[in-house]
Enzyme design. Structure first.
Site, mmCIF file in Angstrom:
data_model
loop_
_atom_site.group_PDB
_atom_site.id
_atom_site.type_symbol
_atom_site.label_atom_id
_atom_site.label_comp_id
_atom_site.label_asym_id
_atom_site.label_seq_id
_atom_site.Cartn_x
_atom_site.Cartn_y
_atom_site.Cartn_z
ATOM 1 N NE ARG A 60 -0.359 0.662 4.925
ATOM 2 C CZ ARG A 60 -0.843 0.774 6.272
ATOM 3 N NH1 ARG A 60 -1.984 0.591 6.320
ATOM 4 N NH2 ARG A 60 -0.226 1.450 7.093
ATOM 5 C CG ASP B 228 3.808 -5.222 3.071
ATOM 6 O OD1 ASP B 228 3.600 -5.311 4.084
ATOM 7 O OD2 ASP B 228 3.674 -4.023 2.564
ATOM 8 C CG ASP C 76 8.753 -9.165 9.830
ATOM 9 O OD1 ASP C 76 9.627 -8.244 9.575
ATOM 10 O OD2 ASP C 76 8.095 -9.212 10.799
ATOM 11 C CG ASN D 29 8.267 2.002 0.530
ATOM 12 O OD1 ASN D 29 7.986 3.223 0.667
ATOM 13 N ND2 ASN D 29 7.104 1.158 1.059
ATOM 14 C CG LEU E 190 5.883 13.878 23.758
ATOM 15 C CD1 LEU E 190 5.204 14.444 24.987
ATOM 16 C CD2 LEU E 190 6.547 14.705 22.790
ATOM 17 C CG ASN F 31 4.954 10.021 27.799
ATOM 18 O OD1 ASN F 31 5.152 10.061 28.769
ATOM 19 N ND2 ASN F 31 4.073 10.989 27.028
ATOM 20 C CE1 TYR G 253 9.059 6.984 10.043
ATOM 21 C CE2 TYR G 253 9.546 9.368 10.012
ATOM 22 C CZ TYR G 253 9.234 8.362 9.367
ATOM 23 O OH TYR G 253 8.546 8.267 7.747
#
Ligand code: NAD
Length: 453
Positions: free
Chosen positions: A225, A246, A269, A296, A304, A307, A359
Site C-alpha cells: 500500500r 510485505d 517480514d 520502503n 514523546l 513516554n 523515527y
C-alpha cells in the site's frame, strides 16, 4: 486521501474567498498522467539564460533542449504576446564571483510574471566543495541560497530546483541531462527548492526516455500500500519487472498490487535475519537478476521520549534502519553495473520532529547509511541514494489528528501534501540508467517543506 481544502479553493467562490482572506492557495500540480505518456515535457517555451561566462555551456543546454523538441529561446523578449514560459534554465557554471549572478537572476526576475502554471525553473551550477577560492565558493553557494529563496516565491504549482555538477562533469553527462529532464517534467511535481548533486559522468542516456527501466528487475519492500504500491506501479510503467515484499498480514493487498503490474509477491517480514537471502532466492528463481532495491517498508511508533517504551523504540529501529542495514550487507555485493539501492528517509530525519525521536533516529540513519554505502557500491558501478518525503497523503499520515495534519500539510512552498506517486517518480528517476552519476545523495520530495536543517 483527498485534500478537501485544495478542492474548495481550486475554483469559484472558494478561490476568491481564499484570496480575499489571505488564506493558503494551493494549486493543482502538474503531475504525470499515466494515460498520456506523450504529454509535453514543459507547458510552454523554454528560456535559457547564462551568467555571461558559461555561454558554451548554455549552448550545450539549449542544443539538448532542442533535441528534445522543445521550443527554446535565448532572449527574454522573444516570447510572443499572450504566451507564457514553460520553463527557464539558468546556466551558472562559469560564475566565479557572486557579482556574476546578478544579471541572470534579474533577467529571470523580469519573466517570472509570465511563467505558465506548473512551470519549472532549473539552475545548473558547480559544486562549492570543489573550489577553494573564496569568491568562487561564494558564487557557487550563492546559487543555492538564490534557488531556495526563489522556490518560495513561485506560485501556481511552479517549482525551482538546481543541478549541482562536480567539477569535471560535462553539461551533457548522462546524469546532468537526466536530472534536467526530471526537474523539467511533471515527474518532479512535488520536488521543490532542492539541489541535486551530479558527482560523476557515469550513467547512460536511455534508448527510450519513457521506458528507462526496460530489462531491469526491481525489489520493493512495503509494497502492499501507500508509497510502496505507487513505487511498484511507476517502476513497472517505466519497464521494470517488479517483486513486491510485505508482511503476511498484508498478503491480500500485496497480491492485488503485484497482479496489477504482473509482478510477483513475496510475503516476508524484512526483520527476519535471512530476509535478504530469501529475496535473492525469489528473484533468482523468477528472473535470474537483480538491479534495483527499494527499501520502503517503514512503521511509525510516535511518542514523546519521556513516554517512550522500549518496545516502541526497538520495533521502529528494527524495521526502519536495522533491517535495511542488514539486507545491504548481502545486496551490496550482488549489484553490478547499473545496480541501484534507494532507501526511504524522511524530512523528520533531517529537521527532527516532536514525538518522533525513534523515527528521526532511524531516518537520519538511512541518510548516513546511504552516504557510507555510496563509495562501496560505486566500485561495482552501482549507486545508493535516499529519498526524503515530507508530508505525503497516505494511510500513515491519515492517522495524524486533524489539526496537526492540516498544519503539516500546508507547511511547504506548494501548500499541500504530496501524493505517493510523487515519491515514486523520484525513486524511479534514481533507479534509472540516466541517474548513474548521482550517488550518496538524499533527494527531498517535500514541496520545500519549511522544516530545515
Ligand atoms: P504505509 O504504512 O502506508 O506502508 C508501509 C508498508 O510497509 C505497509 O504495507 C506495511 O505492511 C509494510 N511493512 C511494515 N513493516 C514491515 C516489515 N517488517 N516487513 C515488510 N513490510 C513491512 O507507509 P507509507 O506512508 O507508504 O510510507 C512508506 C515509507 O515512506 C516508510 O519508510 C515511511 O517512513 C516513509 N515516509 C513516509 C512519509 C509520509 O508522509 N507518508 C513521509 C516520510 C517518509
Amino acid at each position: 486521501m483527498s485534500d478537501k481544502y485544495l478542492d474548495l479553493v481550486s475554483r469559484g467562490w472558494g478561490r476568491s474567498a481564499a484570496k480575499k482572506l489571505g488564506l493558503p492557495q494551493p494549486a493543482r500540480l502538474r503531475r504525470t498522467d499515466a494515460a498520456r505518456v506523450d504529454q509535453p515535457l514543459v507547458p510552454g517555451p523554454v528560456l535559457v539564460l547564462d551568467d555571461g561566462v558559461s555561454t558554451a555551456a548554455s549552448d550545450t543546454v539549449a542544443e539538448t533542449l532542442l533535441g528534445w523538441e522543445l521550443d527554446v529561446r535565448r532572449d527574454p523578449d522573444e516570447l510572443g504576446k499572450g504566451k507564457r514560459w514553460g520553463a527557464v534554465v539558468l546556466v551558472l557554471t562559469g560564475a566565479t564571483s557572486p557579482a556574476d549572478l546578478g544579471e541572470p537572476a534579474l533577467a529571470l526576475g523580469g519573466v517570472l510574471r509570465r511563467l505558465a502554471p506548473g512551470a519549472r525553473v532549473v539552475t545548473v551550477s558547480r559544486r562549492a566543495a570543489d573550489a577553494t577560492e573564496p569568491a568562487v565558493v561564494a558564487a557557487r553557494l550563492g546559487v543555492d541560497g538564490f534557488l531556495r529563496s526563489l522556490a518560495k516565491e513561485l506560485r501556481a504549482g511552479a517549482t525551482a530546483n538546481g543541478i549541482v555538477l562536480a567539477d569535471g562533469v560535462p553539461l551533457d553527462a548522462p546524469s546532468a541531462l537526466g536530472t534536467l529532464r526530471f526537474f523539467l517534467s511533471a515527474r518532479s511535481a512535488f520536488v521543490d527548492g532542492q539541489l541535486l548533486e551530479v558527482g560523476s559522468a557515469d550513467g547512460e542516456v536511455p534508448a527510450d526516455w519513457t521506458r528507462p527501466l526496460a530489462g531491469t528487475v526491481a525489489v520493493v519492500t512495503g509494497a502492499a500500500r501507500g508509497i510502496g504500491a505507487a513505487v511498484v506501479r511507476v517502476l513497472a510503467r517505466d519497464g521494470a519487472r517488479v517483486v513486491g515484499v510485505d508482511v503476511p498480514a498484508a498478503g491480500d493487498s500485496l497480491s492485488q498490487v503485484m497482479n496489477e503490474v504482473r509482478g510477483s509477491a513475496l510475503q516476508l517480514d524484512i526483520t527476519a535475519p535471512d530476509a535478504a537471502e530469501r529475496i535473492l532466492e525469489h528473484v533468482a528463481d523468477r528472473y535470474g537478476r537483480l538491479d534495483v532495491v527499494v527499501h520502503n517498508a517503514g512503521i511509525l511508533r510516535d511518542k514523546l521520549l519521556a513516554n517512550m517504551s522500549e518496545d516502541k523504540w526497538k520495533d521502529l529501529l528494527a524495521v526502519n534502519i536495522l533491517a535495511p542495514l542488514r539486507m545491504n550487507e548481502t545486496f551490496a555485493g550482488q549489484l553490478g553495473t547499473g545496480g541501484r539501492i534507494i532507501s526511504l528517509a524522511s524530512t523528520s530525519g533531517i529537521a527532527g520532529n516532536r514525538g518522533q525521536t525513534n523515527y528521526a533516529t532511524a531516518k537520519a540513519g538511512i541518510i548516513g547509511m546511504t552516504r557510507a554505502l555510496a563509495p562501496v557500491v560505486a566500485r561495482s558501478g552501482a549507486t545508493a541514494n535516499a529519498v526524503a518525503p515530507g508530508f505525503i497523503e497516505t494511510d500513515m499520515t491519515a492517522r495524524i489528528p486533524a489539526v496537526p495534519r492540516e498544519v503539516a500539510r500546508r507547511a511547504n512552498s506548494l501548500q499541500q501534501g504530496g501524493r505517493p506517486v510523487d515519491v515514486a517518480e523520484a525513486i524511479a528517476f534514481l533507479a534509472s540508467p540516466q541517474a548513474g552519476g548521482v550517488n550518496g545523495q538524499t533527494l527531498r520530495v517535500c514541496g520545500q517543506n519549511l522544516v530545515g536543517q
